[in-house]
Design a protein around this motif. Structure first.
Motif, short mmCIF file in Angstrom:
data_model
loop_
_atom_site.label_atom_id
_atom_site.label_comp_id
_atom_site.label_asym_id
_atom_site.label_seq_id
_atom_site.Cartn_x
_atom_site.Cartn_y
_atom_site.Cartn_z
N LEU A 130 37.34 2.57 -0.99
CA LEU A 130 36.41 1.43 -0.98
C LEU A 130 35.18 1.73 -0.14
CD1 LEU A 130 38.90 -1.57 -0.91
CD2 LEU A 130 37.31 -0.98 -2.75
N ALA A 131 35.35 2.46 0.96
CA ALA A 131 34.20 2.86 1.77
C ALA A 131 33.31 3.81 0.97
CB ALA A 131 34.66 3.52 3.06
N ALA A 132 33.91 4.72 0.23
CA ALA A 132 33.14 5.65 -0.60
C ALA A 132 32.41 4.89 -1.71
CB ALA A 132 34.05 6.72 -1.20
N GLU A 145 34.55 4.46 -12.34
CA GLU A 145 36.01 4.48 -12.22
C GLU A 145 36.36 5.29 -10.98
OE1 GLU A 145 38.87 3.99 -15.54
OE2 GLU A 145 39.04 6.18 -15.42
N MET A 146 37.59 5.10 -10.51
CA MET A 146 38.13 5.91 -9.41
C MET A 146 39.35 6.65 -9.95
SD MET A 146 38.05 3.28 -6.23
CE MET A 146 36.65 2.21 -5.89
N ARG A 160 44.10 -3.93 -3.96
CA ARG A 160 42.83 -4.20 -3.26
C ARG A 160 41.63 -3.78 -4.10
NH1 ARG A 160 42.10 -1.27 2.37
NH2 ARG A 160 40.17 -2.43 2.66
N ILE A 161 41.76 -2.60 -4.70
CA ILE A 161 40.64 -2.04 -5.47
C ILE A 161 40.44 -2.81 -6.78
CG2 ILE A 161 39.99 0.01 -6.80
CD1 ILE A 161 41.07 1.67 -4.43
N LEU A 162 41.55 -3.12 -7.46
CA LEU A 162 41.45 -3.88 -8.71
C LEU A 162 40.89 -5.27 -8.43
CD1 LEU A 162 44.80 -2.85 -10.46
CD2 LEU A 162 42.50 -1.98 -10.93
N TYR A 166 36.99 -2.89 -9.49
CA TYR A 166 36.87 -1.48 -9.87
C TYR A 166 38.03 -1.10 -10.77
CZ TYR A 166 33.60 -1.23 -5.93
OH TYR A 166 32.56 -1.45 -5.08
N SER A 167 37.86 -0.04 -11.52
CA SER A 167 38.95 0.44 -12.35
C SER A 167 39.49 1.77 -11.81
CB SER A 167 38.48 0.46 -13.81
OG SER A 167 38.40 1.74 -14.30
#
Ligand code: HPA
Length: 175
Positions: A130-132, A145-146, A160-162, A166-167
């Protein structure tokens, strides 16, 4: 032998109660490393996620992101620990379990509006990813995407990311 079976698990590292998933045993194996890069390459050739550049997170994200960039014919941009990048940088602080850490990117690393595939080896709390993502956005990029080799869904980073919209794509999960 699969990707998952080549990953070594080390109990009580870096501290008691943590089961550390070690990808060094996966990538030292030439078949294992090729499986990783070929699986990611096939995913991005076939599933139509459109991106312009790969951003890899120091240090293990460089290994995966570098090879994947080459395979897909994309450029590679490093996100690094503080003080390592020579030109002007954007910085992002993030919280760790104890204390905090900072990562950096060159402010001119991305074209305005360029679409980024963010790459690291493993997703745990999602703090670094998330920082990136915040860094990518600070310098004008868009996170498409990650991608990770390993997802540890029980640690909560995936959710957390979803939750932030973000995907994620990952090759294997560990409980
Ligand atoms: N392996 C590698 N890196 C990590 C892990 C792990 O299990 N947990 C948090 N970062």
């Amino acid at each position: 032998m699969t990707i998952k079976s080549r990953i070594r698990s080390i109990p009580d590292y870096p501290k008691k109660g943590i089961m550390f998933r070690d990808i060094t045993t996966l990538i030292k194996d030439p078949v294992g490393f090729r499986l990783v890069i070929d699986n990611l390459t096939q995913h991005y050739l076939q599933n139509g996620v459109d991106f312009d550049v790969i951003v890899g997170i120091e240090a293990r994200g460089f290994i995966i992101g570098g090879a994947l960039s080459y395979a897909l014919g994309k450029g590679f941009v490093p996100v690094r620990k503080p003080g390592k990048l020579p030109a002007d940088v954007a910085s992002q602080k993030y919280e760790l379990e104890y204390g905090s850490d900072t990562i950096e990117i060159h402010i001119d690393a991305l074209e305005e509006g360029s679409r980024v595939l963010l790459v690291d080896d493993l997703l745990a709390t999602g703090g670094t990813a998330l920082a990136a993502a915040a860094l990518v956005e600070k310098v004008g990029g868009v996170v498409a995407e990650m991608a990770f080799i390993v997802n540890l869904p029980d640690v909560g980073g995936e959710q957390r990311i979803l939750d932030k919209g973000y995907s994620i794509f990952s090759l294997t999960d560990f409980e």
